[in-house]
Design an enzyme around this catalytic site. Structure first.
Site, short mmCIF file in Angstrom:
data_model
loop_
_atom_site.label_atom_id
_atom_site.label_comp_id
_atom_site.label_asym_id
_atom_site.label_seq_id
_atom_site.Cartn_x
_atom_site.Cartn_y
_atom_site.Cartn_z
N PRO A 160 0.85 -1.21 0.00
CA PRO A 160 0.00 0.00 0.00
C PRO A 160 0.88 1.25 0.00
CG PRO A 160 -0.66 -1.53 1.75
CD PRO A 160 0.65 -2.03 1.20
N GLU A 161 0.58 2.15 -0.91
CA GLU A 161 1.32 3.40 -1.01
C GLU A 161 0.45 4.52 -0.45
OE1 GLU A 161 4.35 3.86 -2.46
OE2 GLU A 161 4.71 2.08 -3.66
#
Ligand SMILES: [Zn+2]
Length: 271
Positions: free
Chosen positions: A2-3
């Site tokens: 997840p960014e």
């Protein structure tokens, strides 16, 4: 992994369900994730309200009455909103239940995620204290980058992926921003011009905003216990396209390894 846009979307997804809610109980199904889970978490947070939620870099902050829960999704973590009849699935490690009958579960197959409790200002927590500015704030701009880069020999790509420079620009977004700004990823950070840094700061903001906007369309996933939130389908110009034609000039895109990460760029459009 997840960014920043996925974390921001997670925040927006869970916020309407848990903000202002009273915590009634907590279930811990294991003693640790990346770090040990607070062993007395249930006794500390039961009876407290979620006052507000915020994000710093890729950390989600749940502000309670006497302190803050700091969550990081690691490599594979996700948060789901669940209801009473929900059957826990394999990697649900922590459930926090609320008076409104809803729960928040932290699912993380690879367990690189983190859940920490702090009673001091979260921005002073060792994990957060040395982070650079948020990319979507005014403090993050071309002049800031240019000043910070003076004399730096590290590649521009590593420089912008360093969380001390700016918080939360991961591999995909760094590669895409460098393409938009026309800067070759191997170039020494100290050699990039002031003008190019203006372009680069704008490109980073543009790409992150685009991804967050796309993420808005996946918000319903937070109510679906089986819903997966993956990467948002922003238009990728270079990432994962090594050997394919550049959308701008038609020449073959090149691949290089920078800081142990594969990077795709156009040797013609990026200088
Ligand atoms: Zn090109």
């Amino acid at each position: 992994m997840p960014e920043l846009p996925e974390v921001e979307t997670t925040l927006r997804g869970i916020e309407p369900h848990i903000q202002g809610q009273l915590i009634t109980n907590v279930i811990l199904r294991r003693p640790d994730l990346r770090f040990p889970l607070p062993i007395d978490l249930e006794s500390i947070i039961t009876g407290q309200h979620i006052v507000s939620l915020s994000r710093r870099a890729k950390y989600l902050l749940l502000h309670l009455e006497t302190g803050t829960l700091i969550l990081h999704l690691g490599m594979s973590g996700k948060l789901k909103i669940i209801s009473r009849n929900y059957q826990p699935s394999k990697h649900d490690h922590v459930d926090i239940w609320f008076k409104n009958g809803k729960g928040l579960t932290f699912n993380d197959p690879r367990r690189f995620g983190a859940l920490l409790w702090t009673e001091t200002a979260p921005e002073q927590h060792p994990l957060l204290a040395s982070l650079g500015p948020e990319p979507l704030t005014k403090a993050f701009n071309g002049i800031y980058l240019w000043q910070r880069a003076q004399g730096r020999k590290t590649s521009i790509k590593n420089f912008i992926m360093d969380s001390h420079t700016v918080a939360g620009v991961g591999n995909i977004y760094a590669a895409e921003a460098l393409f938009l700004a026309g800067i070759r990823p191997q170039k020494a950070a100290g050699k990039v011009t002031r003008d190019d840094y203006d372009q680069l700061a704008d490109a980073i903001k543009k790409i992150l905003k685009q991804a967050i906007k796309k993420g808005g369309t996946t918000l319903r996933d937070f109510l679906d216990p089986n819903g997966a939130t993956g990467y948002f389908s922003i238009e990728l110009n270079v990432y994962g396209r090594g050997g394919e034609p550049c959308f701008q000039c038609g020449r073959r895109l090149k691949s290089d390894v920078i800081g142990q990460r594969s990077t795709v760029y156009c040797a013609h459009c990026q200088r």
